[in-house]
Scaffold this motif. Structure first.
Motif, PDB file in Angstrom:
ATOM      1  N   ILE A 185       8.273  19.445  30.406  1.00  0.00           N
ATOM      2  CA  ILE A 185       8.361  19.802  31.829  1.00  0.00           C
ATOM      3  C   ILE A 185       9.811  20.001  32.244  1.00  0.00           C
ATOM      4  CG2 ILE A 185       7.881  18.984  34.169  1.00  0.00           C
ATOM      5  CD1 ILE A 185       5.453  17.559  33.104  1.00  0.00           C
ATOM      6  N   ALA A 186      10.701  19.148  31.753  1.00  0.00           N
ATOM      7  CA  ALA A 186      12.114  19.255  32.137  1.00  0.00           C
ATOM      8  C   ALA A 186      12.767  20.519  31.593  1.00  0.00           C
ATOM      9  CB  ALA A 186      12.866  18.021  31.659  1.00  0.00           C
ATOM     10  N   SER A 187      12.344  20.983  30.423  1.00  0.00           N
ATOM     11  CA  SER A 187      12.989  22.136  29.792  1.00  0.00           C
ATOM     12  C   SER A 187      12.130  23.394  29.801  1.00  0.00           C
ATOM     13  CB  SER A 187      13.351  21.796  28.342  1.00  0.00           C
ATOM     14  OG  SER A 187      12.188  21.464  27.593  1.00  0.00           O
ATOM     15  N   TRP A 188      11.000  23.381  30.514  1.00  0.00           N
ATOM     16  CA  TRP A 188      10.104  24.539  30.484  1.00  0.00           C
ATOM     17  C   TRP A 188      10.753  25.780  31.104  1.00  0.00           C
ATOM     18  CZ3 TRP A 188       6.706  27.320  28.407  1.00  0.00           C
ATOM     19  CH2 TRP A 188       5.960  28.258  29.107  1.00  0.00           C
ATOM     20  N   LYS A 189      11.562  25.594  32.137  1.00  0.00           N
ATOM     21  CA  LYS A 189      12.216  26.729  32.781  1.00  0.00           C
ATOM     22  C   LYS A 189      13.154  27.432  31.816  1.00  0.00           C
ATOM     23  CE  LYS A 189      14.840  27.885  36.948  1.00  0.00           C
ATOM     24  NZ  LYS A 189      15.478  27.337  38.175  1.00  0.00           N
ATOM     25  N   ASP A 190      13.993  26.679  31.126  1.00  0.00           N
ATOM     26  CA  ASP A 190      14.905  27.274  30.143  1.00  0.00           C
ATOM     27  C   ASP A 190      14.161  27.831  28.946  1.00  0.00           C
ATOM     28  OD1 ASP A 190      16.992  26.493  31.781  1.00  0.00           O
ATOM     29  OD2 ASP A 190      17.235  24.561  30.753  1.00  0.00           O
ATOM     30  N   LEU A 191      13.089  27.144  28.529  1.00  0.00           N
ATOM     31  CA  LEU A 191      12.304  27.626  27.398  1.00  0.00           C
ATOM     32  C   LEU A 191      11.617  28.943  27.728  1.00  0.00           C
ATOM     33  CD1 LEU A 191      11.153  27.138  24.563  1.00  0.00           C
ATOM     34  CD2 LEU A 191       9.327  25.799  25.613  1.00  0.00           C
ATOM     35  N   ARG A 192      11.105  29.053  28.944  1.00  0.00           N
ATOM     36  CA  ARG A 192      10.465  30.303  29.345  1.00  0.00           C
ATOM     37  C   ARG A 192      11.480  31.447  29.403  1.00  0.00           C
ATOM     38  NH1 ARG A 192       7.590  30.526  35.119  1.00  0.00           N
ATOM     39  NH2 ARG A 192       9.774  30.202  35.714  1.00  0.00           N
ATOM     40  N   ARG A 193      12.674  31.164  29.906  1.00  0.00           N
ATOM     41  CA  ARG A 193      13.717  32.194  29.936  1.00  0.00           C
ATOM     42  C   ARG A 193      14.094  32.633  28.516  1.00  0.00           C
ATOM     43  NH1 ARG A 193      17.305  29.427  32.175  1.00  0.00           N
ATOM     44  NH2 ARG A 193      16.808  29.948  34.349  1.00  0.00           N
ATOM     45  N   LEU A 195      12.155  32.547  25.861  1.00  0.00           N
ATOM     46  CA  LEU A 195      11.055  33.345  25.309  1.00  0.00           C
ATOM     47  C   LEU A 195      11.076  34.762  25.849  1.00  0.00           C
ATOM     48  CD1 LEU A 195       8.120  30.749  25.463  1.00  0.00           C
ATOM     49  CD2 LEU A 195       9.327  31.560  23.428  1.00  0.00           C
ATOM     50  N   VAL A 196      11.387  34.912  27.117  1.00  0.00           N
ATOM     51  CA  VAL A 196      11.423  36.250  27.711  1.00  0.00           C
ATOM     52  C   VAL A 196      12.596  37.058  27.171  1.00  0.00           C
ATOM     53  CG1 VAL A 196      11.695  37.518  29.878  1.00  0.00           C
ATOM     54  CG2 VAL A 196      10.202  35.517  29.789  1.00  0.00           C
ATOM     55  N   MET A 197      13.747  36.419  26.962  1.00  0.00           N
ATOM     56  CA  MET A 197      14.952  37.131  26.542  1.00  0.00           C
ATOM     57  C   MET A 197      14.979  37.428  25.047  1.00  0.00           C
ATOM     58  SD  MET A 197      16.521  37.661  29.319  1.00  0.00           S
ATOM     59  CE  MET A 197      18.070  38.294  28.668  1.00  0.00           C
ATOM     60  N   THR A 198      13.957  37.019  24.301  1.00  0.00           N
ATOM     61  CA  THR A 198      13.942  37.336  22.868  1.00  0.00           C
ATOM     62  C   THR A 198      13.763  38.828  22.616  1.00  0.00           C
ATOM     63  OG1 THR A 198      11.575  36.797  22.858  1.00  0.00           O
ATOM     64  CG2 THR A 198      13.101  35.089  22.121  1.00  0.00           C
ATOM     65  N   SER A 199      13.161  39.535  23.565  1.00  0.00           N
ATOM     66  CA  SER A 199      12.952  40.969  23.413  1.00  0.00           C
ATOM     67  C   SER A 199      14.102  41.741  24.055  1.00  0.00           C
ATOM     68  CB  SER A 199      11.615  41.376  24.045  1.00  0.00           C
ATOM     69  OG  SER A 199      11.429  42.775  23.951  1.00  0.00           O
ATOM     70  N   ARG A 207       6.587  42.247  30.848  1.00  0.00           N
ATOM     71  CA  ARG A 207       5.214  41.939  30.438  1.00  0.00           C
ATOM     72  C   ARG A 207       5.087  40.494  29.981  1.00  0.00           C
ATOM     73  NH1 ARG A 207       4.940  45.191  26.574  1.00  0.00           N
ATOM     74  NH2 ARG A 207       4.491  47.035  27.849  1.00  0.00           N
ATOM     75  N   ALA A 208       6.058  40.021  29.205  1.00  0.00           N
ATOM     76  CA  ALA A 208       6.033  38.622  28.755  1.00  0.00           C
ATOM     77  C   ALA A 208       6.167  37.663  29.930  1.00  0.00           C
ATOM     78  CB  ALA A 208       7.153  38.376  27.746  1.00  0.00           C
ATOM     79  N   LEU A 209       7.042  37.990  30.886  1.00  0.00           N
ATOM     80  CA  LEU A 209       7.192  37.130  32.063  1.00  0.00           C
ATOM     81  C   LEU A 209       5.924  37.102  32.902  1.00  0.00           C
ATOM     82  CD1 LEU A 209       9.100  35.405  33.777  1.00  0.00           C
ATOM     83  CD2 LEU A 209       9.849  37.493  34.925  1.00  0.00           C
ATOM     84  N   GLU A 216       0.720  29.990  33.437  1.00  0.00           N
ATOM     85  CA  GLU A 216       1.155  28.824  34.179  1.00  0.00           C
ATOM     86  C   GLU A 216       0.376  28.661  35.486  1.00  0.00           C
ATOM     87  OE1 GLU A 216       5.299  27.086  36.182  1.00  0.00           O
ATOM     88  OE2 GLU A 216       5.324  28.795  34.817  1.00  0.00           O
ATOM     89  N   GLY A 217       0.151  29.781  36.179  1.00  0.00           N
ATOM     90  CA  GLY A 217      -0.601  29.712  37.427  1.00  0.00           C
ATOM     91  C   GLY A 217      -2.057  29.336  37.209  1.00  0.00           C
ATOM     92  N   SER A 218      -2.677  29.889  36.156  1.00  0.00           N
ATOM     93  CA  SER A 218      -4.086  29.577  35.898  1.00  0.00           C
ATOM     94  C   SER A 218      -4.267  28.124  35.500  1.00  0.00           C
ATOM     95  CB  SER A 218      -4.636  30.504  34.795  1.00  0.00           C
ATOM     96  OG  SER A 218      -4.526  31.865  35.180  1.00  0.00           O
TER      97      SER A 218
END
Length: 221
Positions: A185-193, A195-199, A207-209, A216-218
């Motif tokens: 939970i503490a690092s999910w924001k950075d982890l998501r960024r 994952l998105v920036m790998t492309s 599309r990944a975002l 996350e919403g569901s």
């Protein structure tokens, strides 16, 4: 003297009916065997390491569900690390409270099982006369072995201990789950960024975002 023309070398026979099976190359067979062995090793490793991977995967799923709450607290100027600790503590307290509410009636009813069995056996005594008449009828028809049949035996219910052992995880697994959940939970924001920036493609990033936001919403809902 008649000259017979020589046939051309290598000419295929027309309408050949030679149905030979395709030859499997040695390299293909070796690759197939190695792939099968790799799958077996991976499945066996996951099964053996189930006490380690299961809490981590569960923490990832639960952490994705609780990430919107951490984002909500972060907008209220609460650090994300502190938000993760608060959320996990509150959720763990709620789950513990619910389990304690459910465990009390279950323990009470499990203690009353012998009493309920005795009452049921007492209620079944009204059928003793019918059973006796049935035994006499069987004896008169030439089945004396059934006349000495044993009375009805009520099975002993011994499901509480295995169920408790199955539902209660070990202390190590619980600690691993809680620590992984807080860190996720503490690092999910950075982890998501990350994952998105790998492309490198902008459309792929969007599309990944969008996919991550929908997941996350569901789960949060």
């Amino acid at each position: 003297m008649r000259v017979i023309p020589a046939e051309s070398v290598g000419t295929p026979f027309p309408d050949s009916k030679d149905d030979r099976p395709p030859v499997i190359r040695r390299n293909e067979m070796v690759g197939f065997v190695l792939l099968a062995l790799l799958i077996i090793v991976i499945v066996a490793s996951l099964y053996v390491a189930k006490p380690f991977f299961l809490p981590i995967v569960t923490a990832f799923v639960v952490g994705t569900m609780l990430s919107p709450a951490a984002g909500f607290l972060e907008k209220r100027r609460i650090p994300r690390a502190l938000s993760a600790v608060l959320i996990v503590g509150v959720v763990f307290g709620i789950v513990t409270f619910i389990v304690s509410l459910i465990a009390a009636p279950v323990v009470e009813w499990s203690g009353r099982l012998p009493e309920l069995g005795a009452k049921l056996k007492e209620k079944m005594q009204v059928f003793d006369g019918t059973f006796a008449m049935w035994k006499q009828l069987q004896a008169s028809l030439g089945n004396p072995d059934h006349a000495s049949a044993t009375p009805i035996q009520f099975p002993t219910i011994e499901w509480m201990q295995p169920t408790y052992e199955f539902l209660s995880p070990t202390l190590t697994e619980m600690l691993l789950f809680l620590v992984t959940l807080v860190l996720f939970i503490a690092s999910w924001k950075d982890l998501r960024r990350a994952l998105v920036m790998t492309s490198q493609d902008r459309d792929t990033r969007l599309r990944a975002l969008r996919i991550l936001n929908e997941i996350e919403g569901s789960l949060g809902s």
